[in-house]
Structure formats: C-alpha cells, structure tokens
Write an enzyme that holds these catalytic residues in place. Structure first.
Site, PDB file in Angstrom:
ATOM      1  CD  GLU A 167      -9.308  -0.304  -3.433  1.00 22.88           C
ATOM      2  OE1 GLU A 167      -8.887  -0.937  -2.443  1.00 22.88           O
ATOM      3  OE2 GLU A 167      -8.818   0.786  -3.792  1.00 22.88           O
TER       4      GLU A 167
ATOM      5  CG  ASP B 271      -2.291   0.705   0.787  1.00 20.68           C
ATOM      6  OD1 ASP B 271      -2.791   0.438  -0.325  1.00 20.68           O
ATOM      7  OD2 ASP B 271      -2.789   1.520   1.570  1.00 20.68           O
TER       8      ASP B 271
ATOM      9  CD  GLU C 143      -2.803   7.721   3.407  1.00 18.36           C
ATOM     10  OE1 GLU C 143      -3.707   8.387   3.962  1.00 18.36           O
ATOM     11  OE2 GLU C 143      -2.984   7.031   2.400  1.00 18.36           O
TER      12      GLU C 143
ATOM     13  CD  GLU D  82      -8.823   8.720  -0.728  1.00 18.93           C
ATOM     14  OE1 GLU D  82      -8.431   7.620  -0.283  1.00 18.93           O
ATOM     15  OE2 GLU D  82      -8.173   9.782  -0.575  1.00 18.93           O
TER      16      GLU D  82
HETATM   17  C1  HMH Z   1      -5.305  -0.050  -2.507  1.00 17.04           C
HETATM   18  N1  HMH Z   1      -6.971   1.680  -2.118  1.00 17.04           N
HETATM   19  C2  HMH Z   1      -5.746   1.215  -1.861  1.00 17.04           C
HETATM   20  N2  HMH Z   1      -4.921   1.861  -1.031  1.00 17.04           N
HETATM   21  C3  HMH Z   1      -5.315   3.010  -0.446  1.00 17.04           C
HETATM   22  N3  HMH Z   1      -4.463   3.628   0.409  1.00 17.04           N
HETATM   23  C4  HMH Z   1      -6.604   3.532  -0.692  1.00 17.04           C
HETATM   24  C5  HMH Z   1      -7.409   2.825  -1.548  1.00 17.04           C
HETATM   25  C6  HMH Z   1      -7.134   4.791  -0.060  1.00 17.04           C
HETATM   26  O1  HMH Z   1      -6.301   5.823  -0.076  1.00 17.04           O
END
Ligand code: HMH
Length: 228
Positions: free
Chosen positions: A217, A54, A95, A147
C-alpha cells in the site's frame, strides 16, 4: 489506540498487530498523497495516475476476493462469512462502473493505461492467493488489511476540518463512509475469530501477510505521487 477486545478477554490478534506495526500502518494510512488530499495541495496529475492504476488494481482485486470466497465456502465454520464476502464482490461491480465514470470525468483513457511496477507487484501478490495452499485465515486477513488501509486513509479526508478539493470528495466518500467502515469491521471480526482458533504457524503467516499488505500500500501511494 483503543484496544479491540475479543470474547475471551485477551486482545484480539489484529489489534495487537495494529499496535506492533503502528509505524508501517501510519505510513500506509497517513501517506503524503492522502495528507495532500486533506490539505488541498494534492497534484491532480497524481490523482489521475492513482485513479487509472487503482482501476487496474480493482480489476485484479475481483479474482482475489473470489478466491477468498472460495476458501470461505470450503473452510469456514460460520456460514455468514460467505454473505459478507459476497457483499464485497457485489460492491466491486459497482466500483468498476464508478471508476469508468470517474475516469471519463478526468479525461483518463483507461484502455491505454499500462500498470506501473509497484502495481504489477501488488497484483502479483494478490494472484498468489489463488494457491490452494494458502489458508482461508491468511486470505481473509489480507482482505481485511487491504480494505482497512483505504477506509482509514480516505476517512481522514472527509473529516469536517479537512480541505479536500470538492472534485475529490466523491472518491474520499467512497472508501471513507460509515458503511464501508462497518464492512471493514465485519471483515476484522471474521479475521480475529479465525486467528483465535488457528495454529501458531498460520497466525504467523497471517501477520507476515498483513505487513506485506502495508508495504504494498505504501509503494502504491508512492507510485501515485511520483513521476509525471
Ligand atoms: C491499492 N488498495 C488499493 N486499492 C484499493 N481499491 C483498495 C486497497 C481497497 O479496495
């Protein structure tokens, strides 16, 4: 599900899609990876894999959001859109620092991590929004969807009856908190305002993008859960 009503009284486009694609949306927001966090059975090695992947995704998300911002500046009919999107970019700065700090806590060496196939595919999808041929309405819809999946997923893990391990609570709070929910709602409002004025081919394209986000996702969670 509660229906979001738009100004004219008709159901807002995004609410219609959430109903129409509810099965995919649930697979994206109630994935076994998330349910495993909620019931405390998650494998920490899966969590570490998710964390590292991520971080790579979020680095790619910055130029994506920058492209959404650029399209808003050129095409939006409402100056407040730019402020909402700019706020999103500002939180991504925080972040990235959070990821680095969290990775060091888990002994994950981010510099050595290579993106996995599903992540590469998702990042490629994000990069495709750099094309000037993609309309602002389509791009803001994708932004909202990306999001919202995280907000909806992680908010489940901070509910009072969840058994989320204490070590994962900060992660879940990051995307599950009420402020992030409000931010997602403001993105949804922008998307619906644009979709209501858009020609049908753009609405169709935005819906396809919404469905593709859900697929990416789901694949991202699958990638995080599997392997070793
Ligand atoms: C895979 N989807 C993924 N990572 C993230 N950080 C977000 C959404 C949301 O910012």
């Amino acid at each position: 599900m509660e229906e979001e009503r738009s100004g004219g009284g008709a159901t807002a486009p995004t609410a219609t899609w959430l109903i129409k694609h509810f099965s995919s949306y649930s697979r994206a927001t109630r994935h076994p990876f998330i349910l495993g966090i909620c019931d405390g059975t998650v494998d920490f090695s899966s969590f570490k894999r998710w964390l590292a992947q991520d971080y790579i995704f979020v680095r790619e998300f910055v130029p994506f959001v920058a492209n959404v911002l650029l399209k808003a500046c050129k095409q939006s009919d409402d100056i407040s859109d730019m402020e909402t999107i700019l706020g999103g970019i500002a939180s991504l700065s925080d972040e990235i620092s959070w990821f680095k700090n969290e990775a060091s806590k888990w002994d994950v060496h981010l510099a050595n991590v290579a993106p996995l196939k599903e992540n590469i595919e998702y990042c490629r999808f994000l990069q495709s929004f750099g094309s000037p041929e993609i309309d602002y309405t389509v791009a803001i819809t994708a932004f909202w969807a990306i999001e919202t999946v995280y907000q909806n997923s992680f908010s489940l893990c901070i509910q009072s009856d969840s058994k989320t391990p204490v070590e994962l609570m900060e992660t879940c709070q990051r995307w599950g908190n009420a402020g992030f929910e409000q931010y997602c709602k403001s993105l949804q409002k922008i998307a619906d305002r644009r979709l209501e004025k858009a020609p049908s081919n753009i609405v169709e394209e935005a819906q396809e993008v919404f469905v593709r986000v859900l697929e990416h996702e789901i694949n991202f969670w699958n990638m995080s859960s599997s392997g070793c």
